[in-house]
Design a protein around this motif. Structure first.
Motif, PDB file in Angstrom:
ATOM      1  N   ILE A 270     -52.838  19.828  -3.352  1.00  0.00           N
ATOM      2  CA  ILE A 270     -53.238  20.340  -2.255  1.00  0.00           C
ATOM      3  C   ILE A 270     -52.813  21.849  -2.349  1.00  0.00           C
ATOM      4  CG2 ILE A 270     -53.333  20.253   0.107  1.00  0.00           C
ATOM      5  CD1 ILE A 270     -52.251  17.476  -0.147  1.00  0.00           C
ATOM      6  N   SER A 271     -54.060  22.822  -2.296  1.00  0.00           N
ATOM      7  CA  SER A 271     -53.737  24.246  -2.410  1.00  0.00           C
ATOM      8  C   SER A 271     -53.337  24.856  -1.021  1.00  0.00           C
ATOM      9  CB  SER A 271     -55.251  24.696  -2.984  1.00  0.00           C
ATOM     10  OG  SER A 271     -56.083  24.538  -1.689  1.00  0.00           O
ATOM     11  N   ALA A 272     -52.701  25.762  -1.111  1.00  0.00           N
ATOM     12  CA  ALA A 272     -52.286  26.532  -0.084  1.00  0.00           C
ATOM     13  C   ALA A 272     -53.503  26.793   1.142  1.00  0.00           C
ATOM     14  CB  ALA A 272     -51.451  27.650  -0.568  1.00  0.00           C
ATOM     15  N   GLU A 273     -54.315  27.077   0.294  1.00  0.00           N
ATOM     16  CA  GLU A 273     -56.005  27.679   1.179  1.00  0.00           C
ATOM     17  C   GLU A 273     -56.131  26.146   1.984  1.00  0.00           C
ATOM     18  OE1 GLU A 273     -55.351  28.158  -2.133  1.00  0.00           O
ATOM     19  OE2 GLU A 273     -55.318  30.406  -2.211  1.00  0.00           O
ATOM     20  N   ALA A 274     -56.187  25.160   1.186  1.00  0.00           N
ATOM     21  CA  ALA A 274     -56.588  23.949   1.909  1.00  0.00           C
ATOM     22  C   ALA A 274     -55.652  23.400   2.989  1.00  0.00           C
ATOM     23  CB  ALA A 274     -56.735  22.569   0.970  1.00  0.00           C
ATOM     24  N   ALA A 275     -54.459  23.689   2.958  1.00  0.00           N
ATOM     25  CA  ALA A 275     -53.456  23.280   3.669  1.00  0.00           C
ATOM     26  C   ALA A 275     -53.324  23.941   4.922  1.00  0.00           C
ATOM     27  CB  ALA A 275     -51.854  23.380   2.784  1.00  0.00           C
ATOM     28  N   PHE A 276     -53.906  25.548   4.712  1.00  0.00           N
ATOM     29  CA  PHE A 276     -54.035  26.092   5.930  1.00  0.00           C
ATOM     30  C   PHE A 276     -54.690  25.597   7.105  1.00  0.00           C
ATOM     31  CE2 PHE A 276     -56.387  29.291   8.451  1.00  0.00           C
ATOM     32  CZ  PHE A 276     -55.322  30.223   8.643  1.00  0.00           C
ATOM     33  N   PHE A 277     -55.788  24.741   6.772  1.00  0.00           N
ATOM     34  CA  PHE A 277     -56.469  24.230   7.868  1.00  0.00           C
ATOM     35  C   PHE A 277     -55.935  22.621   8.243  1.00  0.00           C
ATOM     36  CE2 PHE A 277     -59.338  27.288   5.950  1.00  0.00           C
ATOM     37  CZ  PHE A 277     -60.043  27.733   6.796  1.00  0.00           C
ATOM     38  N   LYS A 278     -54.786  22.205   7.835  1.00  0.00           N
ATOM     39  CA  LYS A 278     -54.406  21.170   8.276  1.00  0.00           C
ATOM     40  C   LYS A 278     -53.650  21.654   9.802  1.00  0.00           C
ATOM     41  CE  LYS A 278     -52.035  18.306   5.856  1.00  0.00           C
ATOM     42  NZ  LYS A 278     -50.801  17.834   4.877  1.00  0.00           N
ATOM     43  N   ARG A 279     -53.240  20.357  10.577  1.00  0.00           N
ATOM     44  CA  ARG A 279     -52.435  20.729  11.758  1.00  0.00           C
ATOM     45  C   ARG A 279     -51.079  20.590  11.209  1.00  0.00           C
ATOM     46  NH1 ARG A 279     -55.514  20.025  16.708  1.00  0.00           N
ATOM     47  NH2 ARG A 279     -57.833  19.500  16.330  1.00  0.00           N
ATOM     48  N   SER A 280     -50.412  21.318  12.339  1.00  0.00           N
ATOM     49  CA  SER A 280     -48.862  21.160  12.272  1.00  0.00           C
ATOM     50  C   SER A 280     -48.185  21.114  13.790  1.00  0.00           C
ATOM     51  CB  SER A 280     -48.196  22.233  11.305  1.00  0.00           C
ATOM     52  OG  SER A 280     -48.435  23.641  11.843  1.00  0.00           O
ATOM     53  N   ILE A 281     -47.085  21.493  13.832  1.00  0.00           N
ATOM     54  CA  ILE A 281     -46.543  21.418  15.316  1.00  0.00           C
ATOM     55  C   ILE A 281     -46.200  22.976  15.474  1.00  0.00           C
ATOM     56  CG2 ILE A 281     -44.740  20.710  16.914  1.00  0.00           C
ATOM     57  CD1 ILE A 281     -44.312  18.179  15.133  1.00  0.00           C
ATOM     58  N   LEU A 282     -46.906  23.666  16.458  1.00  0.00           N
ATOM     59  CA  LEU A 282     -46.750  25.104  16.708  1.00  0.00           C
ATOM     60  C   LEU A 282     -46.177  25.030  18.163  1.00  0.00           C
ATOM     61  CD1 LEU A 282     -49.988  26.370  15.272  1.00  0.00           C
ATOM     62  CD2 LEU A 282     -48.032  26.073  13.857  1.00  0.00           C
ATOM     63  N   VAL A 283     -45.472  26.341  18.483  1.00  0.00           N
ATOM     64  CA  VAL A 283     -45.032  26.756  19.845  1.00  0.00           C
ATOM     65  C   VAL A 283     -46.325  27.111  20.818  1.00  0.00           C
ATOM     66  CG1 VAL A 283     -43.519  28.000  21.036  1.00  0.00           C
ATOM     67  CG2 VAL A 283     -42.893  26.984  19.049  1.00  0.00           C
ATOM     68  N   SER A 284     -46.637  26.516  21.601  1.00  0.00           N
ATOM     69  CA  SER A 284     -47.641  27.014  22.416  1.00  0.00           C
ATOM     70  C   SER A 284     -47.289  27.996  23.593  1.00  0.00           C
ATOM     71  CB  SER A 284     -48.600  25.839  22.898  1.00  0.00           C
ATOM     72  OG  SER A 284     -47.706  25.018  23.750  1.00  0.00           O
ATOM     73  N   GLN A 285     -46.182  27.864  24.007  1.00  0.00           N
ATOM     74  CA  GLN A 285     -45.424  28.541  25.246  1.00  0.00           C
ATOM     75  C   GLN A 285     -44.106  29.254  24.768  1.00  0.00           C
ATOM     76  OE1 GLN A 285     -46.261  27.093  29.188  1.00  0.00           O
ATOM     77  NE2 GLN A 285     -44.094  27.251  29.465  1.00  0.00           N
TER      78      GLN A 285
END
Length: 336
Positions: A270-285
């Motif tokens: 899985i390329s880094a370019e493809a992985a960029f569009f996966k979801r992950s847990i991010l800080v929203s606040q």
């Protein structure tokens, strides 16, 4: 084999009786990506007899109206061309070999061009004197199975092996000219290996390259297609042969199919370019040190450089060990 599938350009009688055209066919088949070029070695008198009754007349199909002797006289590749054609093929970086149709043709080929292997045509697989002569050269054999039963294929293989043939590749084949896609039953092709312990491939008389690509996806190690510079009446097999650009397109499609199949056991990357569009847990606040991680300050969103969303439930309720700005990709080092 150097390439898999090995792609063979069959010239047959498409030279129309012109040595210059035959030489150009060799050049252009190499330019189109063929790994090998093949001709046929026979004389009319070694193929049939000059029978006068209707049994010797072709009543349907592409060559309707021809008498057998006349057809073979029109389609044969003159024997004094063989060395010139072989030398031209080698000058293009590919070898030339042939389908001999009787024992005298085998001896001629050995003396004249010393081919690296031999092809047995579908209609010759029960020609045991020919099989013995070919096997005794101790060279690999490719054999089409278009009109042979399992019993006959086994007998032919036994003959070849007993007489010294080192290896045989069986080609799945529909011996119709042209062949219809619905007649191929390609799912049977891999069974050649299971039934006869040989490599397998395809001899393809259909239009286009769909069947060749499908055979590649099923593991074919050889693809043989007829090649022609035109579809004029003098090109005896032109109706089901590929023109240079068509052959080139087929080679590209077959090679690309082989690349797409990959290797068994090879892990998908899985390329880094493809992985960029996966979801992950991010800080929203904004999260302060010691603050509890919750649905109010975290979100499963893109890009995919944070902690995997599969960890979502185990993250909620944990305490932040550092200040986490909005958009920060959460990691296991950010909480306890």
């Amino acid at each position: 084999m150097p390439n898999s599938p090995l792609i063979i350009a069959e010239l047959s009688g498409n030279h129309g009786g012109s040595l210059d055209k035959a030489l150009r066919m060799v050049d252009q088949s190499a330019d189109a990506g063929a790994d090998m070029v093949k001709i046929q070695t026979y004389k009319p008198e070694t193929m049939t007899v000059k029978g006068l009754d209707t049994r010797f007349e072709i009543s349907n199909g592409l060559w309707r109206g021809y008498r057998l002797h006349d057809l073979y006289e029109s389609a044969m590749t003159p024997w004094d061309w063989h060395k010139k054609l072989s030398e031209r093929a080698l000058a293009n970086g590919i070898p030339l070999f042939s389908s001999p149709f009787d024992e005298t043709a085998v001896q001629f080929l050995e003396d004249e061009i010393n081919p690296p292997l031999y092809k047995i045509a579908s209609f010759e697989l029960n020609h045991f004197p020919l099989l013995r002569a070919v096997a005794q050269t101790r060279k690999p054999v490719i054999a089409s199975t278009g009109v042979s039963s399992e019993k006959m294929i086994k007998q032919a293989l036994d003959c070849l092996r007993e007489e010294g043939c080192p290896s045989v590749t069986l080609l799945h084949c529909v011996s119709e000219y042209p062949a219809n896609p619905e007649d191929f039953c390609l799912h049977e092709m891999p069974n050649l290996k299971r039934l006869f312990d040989t490599d397998f491939g395809l001899s393809d008389h259909s239009s286009g390259h769909l069947i060749a690509v499908a055979a590649t996806s099923l593991g074919a190690g050889v693809i043989e297609k007829h090649f022609s510079l035109d579809r004029e009446v003098e090109s005896i097999d032109g109706a089901f042969s590929m023109l240079p650009e068509e052959f080139k397109e087929m080679v590209h499609a077959v090679r690309l199919t082989k690349v797409a199949l990959g290797q068994v056991g090879r892990e998908k990357k899985i390329s880094a370019e493809a992985a960029f569009f996966k979801r992950s847990i991010l800080v929203s606040q904004l999260v302060h040190v010691g603050e509890t991680l919750s649905v109010k300050n975290l979100r499963i969103a893109r890009p995919g450089d944070g902690l995997c969303p599969s960890k979502w439930d185990s993250v909620l309720g944990k305490k932040a060990v550092r200040t986490l700005p909005v958009g920060h990709p959460l990691s296991t080092h950010d909480f306890k």
